[in-house]
Motif scaffolding. Sequence first.
Motif, PDB file in Angstrom:
ATOM      1  N   LYS A   1      13.325  16.787  18.395  1.00 50.35           N
ATOM      2  CA  LYS A   1      14.409  17.421  17.632  1.00 50.35           C
ATOM      3  C   LYS A   1      14.230  18.930  17.520  1.00 50.35           C
ATOM      4  O   LYS A   1      15.099  19.623  17.000  1.00 50.35           O
ATOM      5  CB  LYS A   1      14.479  16.830  16.228  1.00 50.35           C
ATOM      6  CG  LYS A   1      14.887  15.379  16.190  1.00 50.35           C
ATOM      7  CD  LYS A   1      14.940  14.901  14.757  1.00 50.35           C
ATOM      8  CE  LYS A   1      15.310  13.429  14.666  1.00 50.35           C
ATOM      9  NZ  LYS A   1      15.283  12.955  13.276  1.00 50.35           N
ATOM     10  N   ASN A   2      13.056  19.442  17.976  1.00 47.24           N
ATOM     11  CA  ASN A   2      12.741  20.866  17.879  1.00 47.24           C
ATOM     12  C   ASN A   2      12.729  21.343  16.429  1.00 47.24           C
ATOM     13  O   ASN A   2      13.252  22.408  16.098  1.00 47.24           O
ATOM     14  CB  ASN A   2      13.699  21.702  18.734  1.00 47.24           C
ATOM     15  CG  ASN A   2      13.084  23.032  19.115  1.00 47.24           C
ATOM     16  OD1 ASN A   2      11.875  23.133  19.274  1.00 47.24           O
ATOM     17  ND2 ASN A   2      13.918  24.042  19.251  1.00 47.24           N
ATOM     18  N   THR A   3      12.135  20.519  15.545  1.00 42.76           N
ATOM     19  CA  THR A   3      12.050  20.850  14.123  1.00 42.76           C
ATOM     20  C   THR A   3      10.595  20.842  13.667  1.00 42.76           C
ATOM     21  O   THR A   3       9.721  20.275  14.330  1.00 42.76           O
ATOM     22  CB  THR A   3      12.840  19.853  13.259  1.00 42.76           C
ATOM     23  OG1 THR A   3      12.331  18.544  13.462  1.00 42.76           O
ATOM     24  CG2 THR A   3      14.322  19.901  13.582  1.00 42.76           C
ATOM     25  N   VAL A   4      10.372  21.465  12.526  1.00 42.19           N
ATOM     26  CA  VAL A   4       9.047  21.536  11.931  1.00 42.19           C
ATOM     27  C   VAL A   4       9.171  21.146  10.459  1.00 42.19           C
ATOM     28  O   VAL A   4      10.058  21.640   9.763  1.00 42.19           O
ATOM     29  CB  VAL A   4       8.469  22.969  12.040  1.00 42.19           C
ATOM     30  CG1 VAL A   4       7.109  23.065  11.393  1.00 42.19           C
ATOM     31  CG2 VAL A   4       8.416  23.428  13.475  1.00 42.19           C
ATOM     32  N   ASP A   5       8.279  20.264   9.986  1.00 43.58           N
ATOM     33  CA  ASP A   5       8.210  19.936   8.562  1.00 43.58           C
ATOM     34  C   ASP A   5       7.186  20.858   7.937  1.00 43.58           C
ATOM     35  O   ASP A   5       6.038  20.935   8.393  1.00 43.58           O
ATOM     36  CB  ASP A   5       7.799  18.475   8.353  1.00 43.58           C
ATOM     37  CG  ASP A   5       8.876  17.507   8.799  1.00 43.58           C
ATOM     38  OD1 ASP A   5      10.054  17.900   8.798  1.00 43.58           O
ATOM     39  OD2 ASP A   5       8.533  16.362   9.139  1.00 43.58           O
ATOM     40  N   ILE A   6       7.606  21.572   6.890  1.00 44.65           N
ATOM     41  CA  ILE A   6       6.743  22.557   6.235  1.00 44.65           C
ATOM     42  C   ILE A   6       6.545  22.168   4.779  1.00 44.65           C
ATOM     43  O   ILE A   6       7.513  21.947   4.049  1.00 44.65           O
ATOM     44  CB  ILE A   6       7.357  23.969   6.323  1.00 44.65           C
ATOM     45  CG1 ILE A   6       7.538  24.367   7.787  1.00 44.65           C
ATOM     46  CG2 ILE A   6       6.492  24.985   5.598  1.00 44.65           C
ATOM     47  CD1 ILE A   6       8.241  25.678   7.982  1.00 44.65           C
ATOM     48  N   LYS A   7       5.288  22.108   4.378  1.00 45.69           N
ATOM     49  CA  LYS A   7       4.960  21.818   2.984  1.00 45.69           C
ATOM     50  C   LYS A   7       4.965  23.144   2.224  1.00 45.69           C
ATOM     51  O   LYS A   7       4.206  24.056   2.539  1.00 45.69           O
ATOM     52  CB  LYS A   7       3.585  21.159   2.885  1.00 45.69           C
ATOM     53  CG  LYS A   7       3.190  20.801   1.484  1.00 45.69           C
ATOM     54  CD  LYS A   7       1.841  20.108   1.469  1.00 45.69           C
ATOM     55  CE  LYS A   7       1.455  19.765   0.048  1.00 45.69           C
ATOM     56  NZ  LYS A   7       0.143  19.115  -0.004  1.00 45.69           N
ATOM     57  N   ILE A   8       5.878  23.244   1.230  1.00 45.80           N
ATOM     58  CA  ILE A   8       6.002  24.506   0.495  1.00 45.80           C
ATOM     59  C   ILE A   8       5.446  24.412  -0.921  1.00 45.80           C
ATOM     60  O   ILE A   8       5.222  25.425  -1.569  1.00 45.80           O
ATOM     61  CB  ILE A   8       7.465  24.988   0.458  1.00 45.80           C
ATOM     62  CG1 ILE A   8       8.379  23.954  -0.177  1.00 45.80           C
ATOM     63  CG2 ILE A   8       7.937  25.337   1.856  1.00 45.80           C
ATOM     64  CD1 ILE A   8       9.800  24.438  -0.366  1.00 45.80           C
ATOM     65  N   ALA A   9       5.235  23.193  -1.410  1.00 41.69           N
ATOM     66  CA  ALA A   9       4.635  22.963  -2.720  1.00 41.69           C
ATOM     67  C   ALA A   9       4.112  21.532  -2.728  1.00 41.69           C
ATOM     68  O   ALA A   9       4.340  20.778  -1.783  1.00 41.69           O
ATOM     69  CB  ALA A   9       5.655  23.166  -3.835  1.00 41.69           C
TER      70      ALA A   9
ATOM     71  N   SER B   1       4.121  18.709  10.064  1.00 42.81           N
ATOM     72  CA  SER B   1       4.306  17.988  11.320  1.00 42.81           C
ATOM     73  C   SER B   1       5.346  18.717  12.168  1.00 42.81           C
ATOM     74  O   SER B   1       6.141  19.499  11.664  1.00 42.81           O
ATOM     75  CB  SER B   1       4.739  16.547  11.064  1.00 42.81           C
ATOM     76  OG  SER B   1       6.013  16.526  10.471  1.00 42.81           O
ATOM     77  N   ILE B   2       5.297  18.407  13.470  1.00 46.14           N
ATOM     78  CA  ILE B   2       6.210  19.032  14.432  1.00 46.14           C
ATOM     79  C   ILE B   2       6.896  17.919  15.220  1.00 46.14           C
ATOM     80  O   ILE B   2       6.230  17.020  15.735  1.00 46.14           O
ATOM     81  CB  ILE B   2       5.442  19.953  15.399  1.00 46.14           C
ATOM     82  CG1 ILE B   2       4.703  21.037  14.610  1.00 46.14           C
ATOM     83  CG2 ILE B   2       6.377  20.571  16.419  1.00 46.14           C
ATOM     84  CD1 ILE B   2       3.705  21.824  15.425  1.00 46.14           C
TER      85      ILE B   2
ATOM     86  N   THR C   1      12.379  20.581   6.200  1.00 42.78           N
ATOM     87  CA  THR C   1      12.477  20.524   7.648  1.00 42.78           C
ATOM     88  C   THR C   1      13.327  21.701   8.112  1.00 42.78           C
ATOM     89  O   THR C   1      14.427  21.902   7.625  1.00 42.78           O
ATOM     90  CB  THR C   1      13.131  19.203   8.099  1.00 42.78           C
ATOM     91  OG1 THR C   1      12.355  18.122   7.586  1.00 42.78           O
ATOM     92  CG2 THR C   1      13.182  19.125   9.605  1.00 42.78           C
ATOM     93  N   VAL C   2      12.777  22.481   9.050  1.00 41.71           N
ATOM     94  CA  VAL C   2      13.490  23.648   9.569  1.00 41.71           C
ATOM     95  C   VAL C   2      13.420  23.641  11.091  1.00 41.71           C
ATOM     96  O   VAL C   2      12.590  22.959  11.691  1.00 41.71           O
ATOM     97  CB  VAL C   2      12.895  24.973   9.032  1.00 41.71           C
ATOM     98  CG1 VAL C   2      13.038  25.077   7.537  1.00 41.71           C
ATOM     99  CG2 VAL C   2      11.448  25.124   9.424  1.00 41.71           C
ATOM    100  N   GLU C   3      14.306  24.417  11.713  1.00 39.39           N
ATOM    101  CA  GLU C   3      14.277  24.583  13.156  1.00 39.39           C
ATOM    102  C   GLU C   3      12.988  25.301  13.553  1.00 39.39           C
ATOM    103  O   GLU C   3      12.530  26.211  12.857  1.00 39.39           O
ATOM    104  CB  GLU C   3      15.473  25.414  13.631  1.00 39.39           C
ATOM    105  CG  GLU C   3      16.798  24.709  13.554  1.00 39.39           C
ATOM    106  CD  GLU C   3      16.926  23.631  14.615  1.00 39.39           C
ATOM    107  OE1 GLU C   3      16.439  23.828  15.750  1.00 39.39           O
ATOM    108  OE2 GLU C   3      17.507  22.595  14.291  1.00 39.39           O
ATOM    109  N   LYS C   4      12.437  24.913  14.665  1.00 37.93           N
ATOM    110  CA  LYS C   4      11.199  25.519  15.141  1.00 37.93           C
ATOM    111  C   LYS C   4      11.380  27.012  15.434  1.00 37.93           C
ATOM    112  O   LYS C   4      10.467  27.803  15.252  1.00 37.93           O
ATOM    113  CB  LYS C   4      10.736  24.784  16.394  1.00 37.93           C
ATOM    114  CG  LYS C   4       9.375  25.154  16.884  1.00 37.93           C
ATOM    115  CD  LYS C   4       8.993  24.279  18.064  1.00 37.93           C
ATOM    116  CE  LYS C   4       7.667  24.682  18.627  1.00 37.93           C
ATOM    117  NZ  LYS C   4       7.310  23.863  19.794  1.00 37.93           N
ATOM    118  N   THR C   5      12.579  27.397  15.845  1.00 40.32           N
ATOM    119  CA  THR C   5      12.827  28.797  16.194  1.00 40.32           C
ATOM    120  C   THR C   5      12.935  29.711  14.975  1.00 40.32           C
ATOM    121  O   THR C   5      12.972  30.928  15.133  1.00 40.32           O
ATOM    122  CB  THR C   5      14.111  28.926  17.028  1.00 40.32           C
ATOM    123  OG1 THR C   5      15.200  28.351  16.298  1.00 40.32           O
ATOM    124  CG2 THR C   5      13.960  28.234  18.374  1.00 40.32           C
TER     125      THR C   5
END
Length: 106
Positions: free
Chosen positions: A75-83, A70-71, A89-93
Amino acid sequence: MTNFVLAAQAAQNGGGMSMIIMMVAIFAIMWFFMIRPQQKKQKEIQKFQNELSEGTEVVTGGGIHGTVKSIDLAKNTVDIKIARDVVVTVEKTSVYKDMASTLQSK
Protein backbone atom coordinates in the motif's frame (compact mmCIF):
# COMPACT_ATOMS: atom_id res chain seq x y z
CA MET A 1 8.36 50.96 -30.99
CA THR A 2 11.65 52.86 -30.87
CA ASN A 3 13.10 50.37 -28.38
CA PHE A 4 12.19 47.50 -30.69
CA VAL A 5 13.94 49.16 -33.63
CA LEU A 6 17.07 49.84 -31.53
CA ALA A 7 17.12 46.23 -30.31
CA ALA A 8 16.79 44.96 -33.88
CA GLN A 9 19.67 47.17 -34.98
CA ALA A 10 21.83 45.93 -32.10
CA ALA A 11 21.07 42.34 -33.07
CA GLN A 12 22.16 43.05 -36.64
CA ASN A 13 25.42 44.53 -35.38
CA GLY A 14 26.41 41.30 -33.61
CA GLY A 15 24.79 42.05 -30.26
CA GLY A 16 22.56 39.00 -30.58
CA MET A 17 25.41 36.54 -30.03
CA SER A 18 26.54 38.19 -26.82
CA MET A 19 22.93 38.20 -25.60
CA ILE A 20 22.66 34.46 -26.23
CA ILE A 21 25.93 33.82 -24.41
CA MET A 22 24.74 35.90 -21.46
CA MET A 23 21.42 34.00 -21.32
CA VAL A 24 23.25 30.65 -21.35
CA ALA A 25 25.60 31.84 -18.60
CA ILE A 26 22.68 32.98 -16.42
CA PHE A 27 20.93 29.63 -16.90
CA ALA A 28 24.14 27.76 -16.01
CA ILE A 29 24.57 29.79 -12.83
CA MET A 30 20.93 29.22 -11.82
CA TRP A 31 21.27 25.49 -12.47
CA PHE A 32 24.49 25.26 -10.46
CA PHE A 33 23.22 27.21 -7.43
CA MET A 34 19.50 26.36 -7.36
CA ILE A 35 18.43 23.32 -9.35
CA ARG A 36 21.38 20.99 -8.71
CA PRO A 37 21.31 21.27 -4.87
CA GLN A 38 17.55 20.69 -4.87
CA GLN A 39 17.98 17.54 -6.97
CA LYS A 40 20.65 16.24 -4.58
CA LYS A 41 18.42 16.90 -1.56
CA GLN A 42 15.48 15.15 -3.23
CA LYS A 43 17.67 12.09 -3.89
CA GLU A 44 18.69 12.00 -0.20
CA ILE A 45 15.04 12.14 0.90
CA GLN A 46 14.08 9.36 -1.51
CA LYS A 47 17.01 7.23 -0.32
CA PHE A 48 15.92 7.69 3.31
CA GLN A 49 12.32 6.75 2.47
CA ASN A 50 13.45 3.61 0.64
CA GLU A 51 15.68 2.55 3.57
CA LEU A 52 13.01 3.07 6.26
CA SER A 53 12.94 0.41 8.95
CA GLU A 54 10.99 -0.25 12.12
CA GLY A 55 12.13 1.86 15.06
CA THR A 56 13.33 4.81 12.96
CA GLU A 57 12.36 8.20 14.34
CA VAL A 58 10.63 10.29 11.65
CA VAL A 59 8.62 13.44 11.04
CA THR A 60 5.58 13.47 8.77
CA GLY A 61 4.90 16.15 6.20
CA GLY A 62 2.39 17.63 8.65
CA GLY A 63 5.03 17.96 11.38
CA ILE A 64 4.06 14.98 13.56
CA HIS A 65 7.04 13.31 15.24
CA GLY A 66 7.00 9.59 15.87
CA THR A 67 8.62 6.19 15.50
CA VAL A 68 8.04 3.79 12.60
CA LYS A 69 6.06 0.78 13.83
CA SER A 70 5.51 -1.04 10.53
CA ILE A 71 5.82 -0.54 6.78
CA ASP A 72 3.32 -1.81 4.19
CA LEU A 73 5.11 -1.92 0.84
CA ALA A 74 1.99 -3.09 -1.01
CA LYS A 75 0.00 0.00 0.00
CA ASN A 76 3.11 2.24 0.23
CA THR A 77 2.12 3.31 3.77
CA VAL A 78 3.89 3.55 7.10
CA ASP A 79 2.39 3.07 10.58
CA ILE A 80 3.89 5.60 12.98
CA LYS A 81 3.59 5.46 16.75
CA ILE A 82 3.14 9.04 17.97
CA ALA A 83 2.13 8.35 21.59
CA ARG A 84 1.38 5.41 23.85
CA ASP A 85 -1.29 3.29 22.12
CA VAL A 86 -1.64 5.89 19.31
CA VAL A 87 -0.61 4.77 15.81
CA VAL A 88 -1.27 6.72 12.62
CA THR A 89 -0.96 5.50 9.05
CA VAL A 90 0.60 7.86 6.51
CA GLU A 91 1.90 7.68 2.96
CA LYS A 92 5.53 6.62 2.77
CA THR A 93 6.34 9.66 0.63
CA SER A 94 5.29 12.05 3.41
CA VAL A 95 7.81 10.69 5.94
CA TYR A 96 11.10 12.51 6.51
CA LYS A 97 14.17 12.14 8.71
CA ASP A 98 13.77 13.52 12.23
CA MET A 99 16.65 15.95 12.44
CA ALA A 100 16.02 16.73 16.12
CA SER A 101 16.74 13.14 17.17
CA THR A 102 19.79 13.06 14.88
CA LEU A 103 21.22 16.18 16.53
CA GLN A 104 20.52 14.90 20.07
CA SER A 105 22.34 11.62 19.45
CA LYS A 106 25.60 13.42 18.51
